[in-house]
Scaffold this motif. Structure first.
Motif, PDB file in Angstrom:
ATOM      1  N   PHE A  66      -2.700 -40.951  21.061  1.00  0.00           N
ATOM      2  CA  PHE A  66      -2.265 -41.398  22.583  1.00  0.00           C
ATOM      3  C   PHE A  66      -3.232 -40.744  23.523  1.00  0.00           C
ATOM      4  N   TYR A  67      -4.362 -41.289  23.021  1.00  0.00           N
ATOM      5  CA  TYR A  67      -5.553 -41.255  23.796  1.00  0.00           C
ATOM      6  C   TYR A  67      -5.396 -41.905  25.368  1.00  0.00           C
ATOM      7  N   ASP A  68      -5.723 -41.167  26.316  1.00  0.00           N
ATOM      8  CA  ASP A  68      -5.776 -41.680  27.591  1.00  0.00           C
ATOM      9  C   ASP A  68      -4.361 -42.035  28.006  1.00  0.00           C
ATOM     10  N   ALA A  69      -3.456 -41.454  27.635  1.00  0.00           N
ATOM     11  CA  ALA A  69      -1.984 -41.607  27.897  1.00  0.00           C
ATOM     12  C   ALA A  69      -1.525 -40.342  28.474  1.00  0.00           C
ATOM     13  N   PRO A  70      -0.551 -40.289  29.429  1.00  0.00           N
ATOM     14  CA  PRO A  70      -0.168 -38.880  30.090  1.00  0.00           C
ATOM     15  C   PRO A  70       1.207 -38.337  29.115  1.00  0.00           C
ATOM     16  N   LEU A  71       1.014 -38.373  28.010  1.00  0.00           N
ATOM     17  CA  LEU A  71       2.012 -37.976  27.420  1.00  0.00           C
ATOM     18  C   LEU A  71       1.772 -36.448  27.032  1.00  0.00           C
ATOM     19  N   HIS A  72       2.906 -35.660  26.518  1.00  0.00           N
ATOM     20  CA  HIS A  72       2.626 -34.243  26.042  1.00  0.00           C
ATOM     21  C   HIS A  72       3.571 -33.880  24.916  1.00  0.00           C
ATOM     22  N   ALA A  73       2.861 -32.956  24.149  1.00  0.00           N
ATOM     23  CA  ALA A  73       3.391 -32.772  22.725  1.00  0.00           C
ATOM     24  C   ALA A  73       3.077 -31.038  22.447  1.00  0.00           C
ATOM     25  N   ARG A  74       3.856 -30.539  21.523  1.00  0.00           N
ATOM     26  CA  ARG A  74       3.403 -29.096  21.032  1.00  0.00           C
ATOM     27  C   ARG A  74       2.510 -29.192  19.803  1.00  0.00           C
ATOM     28  N   ALA A  75       1.467 -28.248  20.068  1.00  0.00           N
ATOM     29  CA  ALA A  75       0.597 -28.252  18.765  1.00  0.00           C
ATOM     30  C   ALA A  75       1.155 -27.972  17.526  1.00  0.00           C
ATOM     31  N   LEU A 122      -0.305 -45.677  20.948  1.00  0.00           N
ATOM     32  CA  LEU A 122      -0.031 -45.974  22.487  1.00  0.00           C
ATOM     33  C   LEU A 122      -1.065 -45.657  23.385  1.00  0.00           C
ATOM     34  N   SER A 123      -2.568 -45.650  22.864  1.00  0.00           N
ATOM     35  CA  SER A 123      -3.442 -45.236  23.749  1.00  0.00           C
ATOM     36  C   SER A 123      -3.464 -46.232  24.802  1.00  0.00           C
ATOM     37  N   ARG A 124      -4.139 -45.500  25.984  1.00  0.00           N
ATOM     38  CA  ARG A 124      -4.710 -46.262  27.223  1.00  0.00           C
ATOM     39  C   ARG A 124      -3.255 -46.935  27.865  1.00  0.00           C
ATOM     40  N   ASN A 125      -2.342 -46.320  27.997  1.00  0.00           N
ATOM     41  CA  ASN A 125      -1.216 -46.646  28.685  1.00  0.00           C
ATOM     42  C   ASN A 125      -0.846 -45.513  29.690  1.00  0.00           C
ATOM     43  N   SER A 126      -1.508 -45.670  30.939  1.00  0.00           N
ATOM     44  CA  SER A 126      -1.278 -44.655  32.052  1.00  0.00           C
ATOM     45  C   SER A 126       0.046 -44.605  32.651  1.00  0.00           C
ATOM     46  N   GLU A 127       1.023 -45.256  32.340  1.00  0.00           N
ATOM     47  CA  GLU A 127       2.163 -45.311  32.958  1.00  0.00           C
ATOM     48  C   GLU A 127       3.165 -44.817  31.926  1.00  0.00           C
ATOM     49  N   LEU A 128       2.829 -44.281  30.861  1.00  0.00           N
ATOM     50  CA  LEU A 128       3.736 -43.565  29.917  1.00  0.00           C
ATOM     51  C   LEU A 128       3.970 -42.126  30.371  1.00  0.00           C
ATOM     52  N   THR A 129       5.323 -41.500  30.240  1.00  0.00           N
ATOM     53  CA  THR A 129       5.446 -40.288  30.782  1.00  0.00           C
ATOM     54  C   THR A 129       5.973 -39.495  29.564  1.00  0.00           C
ATOM     55  N   GLY A 130       6.251 -38.275  30.039  1.00  0.00           N
ATOM     56  CA  GLY A 130       7.156 -37.487  29.011  1.00  0.00           C
ATOM     57  C   GLY A 130       6.411 -37.102  27.833  1.00  0.00           C
ATOM     58  N   ALA A 131       7.392 -36.510  26.939  1.00  0.00           N
ATOM     59  CA  ALA A 131       6.980 -35.851  25.575  1.00  0.00           C
ATOM     60  C   ALA A 131       6.681 -36.971  24.505  1.00  0.00           C
ATOM     61  N   MET A 132       5.944 -36.657  23.869  1.00  0.00           N
ATOM     62  CA  MET A 132       5.757 -37.635  22.602  1.00  0.00           C
ATOM     63  C   MET A 132       6.527 -37.181  21.519  1.00  0.00           C
ATOM     64  N   PRO A 133       7.590 -37.617  21.068  1.00  0.00           N
ATOM     65  CA  PRO A 133       8.545 -37.261  20.194  1.00  0.00           C
ATOM     66  C   PRO A 133       8.266 -37.030  18.700  1.00  0.00           C
ATOM     67  N   LEU A 134       7.499 -35.936  18.503  1.00  0.00           N
ATOM     68  CA  LEU A 134       6.845 -35.782  17.386  1.00  0.00           C
ATOM     69  C   LEU A 134       7.835 -35.183  16.333  1.00  0.00           C
ATOM     70  N   ARG A 135       8.771 -34.312  16.673  1.00  0.00           N
ATOM     71  CA  ARG A 135       9.762 -33.890  15.672  1.00  0.00           C
ATOM     72  C   ARG A 135      10.521 -35.207  15.196  1.00  0.00           C
ATOM     73  N   GLU A 136      10.868 -36.051  15.883  1.00  0.00           N
ATOM     74  CA  GLU A 136      11.711 -37.277  15.660  1.00  0.00           C
ATOM     75  C   GLU A 136      10.832 -37.994  14.662  1.00  0.00           C
ATOM     76  N   LEU A 137       9.506 -38.192  14.983  1.00  0.00           N
ATOM     77  CA  LEU A 137       8.694 -39.155  14.190  1.00  0.00           C
ATOM     78  C   LEU A 137       8.500 -38.240  12.977  1.00  0.00           C
ATOM     79  N   ALA A 138       8.266 -37.106  12.901  1.00  0.00           N
ATOM     80  CA  ALA A 138       8.275 -36.458  11.533  1.00  0.00           C
ATOM     81  C   ALA A 138       9.207 -36.501  10.416  1.00  0.00           C
TER      82      ALA A 138
END
Length: 120
Positions: free
Chosen positions: A60-69, A33-49
């Protein structure tokens, strides 16, 4: 879409949040999902895992998403994880990250990571 293995939505004008339903893509191996400056919110890593156990590449390089390490350790097959400013990866790297034997690329550049690097 149950057989979808690679989803690349890079350098587009998609906006909004990343759907947790991506976790239903059970055969997904790569999510970019890289280089999408209009994406927001959490990256659903738990759901993906939970739903896409073969997921090996997350970008998600250069996309304003957030996640937990800590959620990085949920992926048994993780080979590459890339996040860069303005992305945010909160917390510290879990010690279990050392058990990700397929991991060959981990890019966490200017993402707000804290703590120490695990020794294992």
């Amino acid at each position: 879409l149950h057989v979808l293995q690679v989803l690349v939505v890079s350098k587009t004008r998609v906006s909004g949040t990343v759907p947790t339903a991506f976790g239903h893509l059970t055969m997904l191996v790569e999510l970019d999902l890289s280089r999408n400056s209009e994406l927001t919110g959490a990256m659903p890593l738990r759901e993906l895992a939970d739903g896409a156990p073969q997921l090996a590449v997350v970008n998600f390089y250069d996309a304003p998403l957030h996640a937990r390490a800590a959620d990085l350790a949920l992926f048994d097959q993780l080979a590459s994880f890339v996040a860069d400013d303005p992305a945010r990866v909160r917390g510290s790297l879990p010690t279990a990250i050392g058990k990700l034997t397929s991991l060959f690329e981990l890019v966490l550049d200017e993402v707000g990571l804290e703590g120490t690097i695990p020794s294992e």
